[in-house]
Design a protein around this motif. Sequence first.
Motif, PDB file in Angstrom:
ATOM      1  N   SER A   1       7.091  -4.511  -5.947  1.00  0.00           N
ATOM      2  CA  SER A   1       7.248  -3.084  -6.247  1.00  0.00           C
ATOM      3  C   SER A   1       6.213  -2.613  -7.260  1.00  0.00           C
ATOM      4  N   VAL A   2       5.853  -3.463  -8.221  1.00  0.00           N
ATOM      5  CA  VAL A   2       4.820  -3.101  -9.194  1.00  0.00           C
ATOM      6  C   VAL A   2       3.473  -2.954  -8.499  1.00  0.00           C
ATOM      7  N   SER A   3       3.151  -3.868  -7.584  1.00  0.00           N
ATOM      8  CA  SER A   3       1.867  -3.774  -6.887  1.00  0.00           C
ATOM      9  C   SER A   3       1.830  -2.562  -5.960  1.00  0.00           C
ATOM     10  N   GLU A   4       2.968  -2.213  -5.344  1.00  0.00           N
ATOM     11  CA  GLU A   4       3.021  -1.007  -4.515  1.00  0.00           C
ATOM     12  C   GLU A   4       2.838   0.234  -5.387  1.00  0.00           C
TER      13      GLU A   4
ATOM     14  N   ARG B   1       1.200   0.404  -8.217  1.00  0.00           N
ATOM     15  CA  ARG B   1      -0.211   0.474  -8.603  1.00  0.00           C
ATOM     16  C   ARG B   1      -1.070   0.986  -7.454  1.00  0.00           C
ATOM     17  N   ASN B   2      -0.773   0.520  -6.231  1.00  0.00           N
ATOM     18  CA  ASN B   2      -1.540   0.984  -5.068  1.00  0.00           C
ATOM     19  C   ASN B   2      -1.340   2.474  -4.835  1.00  0.00           C
ATOM     20  N   ASN B   3      -0.144   2.989  -5.071  1.00  0.00           N
ATOM     21  CA  ASN B   3       0.124   4.417  -4.913  1.00  0.00           C
ATOM     22  C   ASN B   3      -0.587   5.233  -5.977  1.00  0.00           C
ATOM     23  N   ASP B   4      -0.726   4.687  -7.185  1.00  0.00           N
ATOM     24  CA  ASP B   4      -1.427   5.383  -8.254  1.00  0.00           C
ATOM     25  C   ASP B   4      -2.924   5.460  -7.992  1.00  0.00           C
ATOM     26  N   VAL B   5      -3.484   4.454  -7.324  1.00  0.00           N
ATOM     27  CA  VAL B   5      -4.909   4.412  -7.049  1.00  0.00           C
ATOM     28  C   VAL B   5      -5.272   5.428  -5.977  1.00  0.00           C
ATOM     29  N   THR B   6      -4.415   5.607  -4.976  1.00  0.00           N
ATOM     30  CA  THR B   6      -4.731   6.523  -3.879  1.00  0.00           C
ATOM     31  C   THR B   6      -4.387   7.935  -4.166  1.00  0.00           C
TER      32      THR B   6
END
Length: 104
Positions: free
Chosen positions: A94-97, A99-104
Amino acid sequence: MELNISENKHGFITFICVLLIPIILWIFKSINKILYTIIIIHLFNVSYFIMDTFYNKIKPDKPAYHNQFGIVVTTAACIYVFYRIFREFKLNLSVSEHRNNDVT
């Protein structure tokens, strides 16, 4: 008694791991995913040996309740470790998801 390593490969490997893993943990300053996986496998391997030892002491005419209790406690500890692994994996996912949502 004759020492025959070829017949007891699993026990020999476990014994070597019991000796080496604390040294490896002492040498490395941080735990990576590979070392973490090795530690978990080692934990379950040693737990198997403990439970097998307890189980072999239980006989129909001698129930050995303390050994049965040891099997229950070891099994509960293994289930708890599985739970913690799953919870940590889920948390990291969930943390990596996030982070991925914050990048996009």
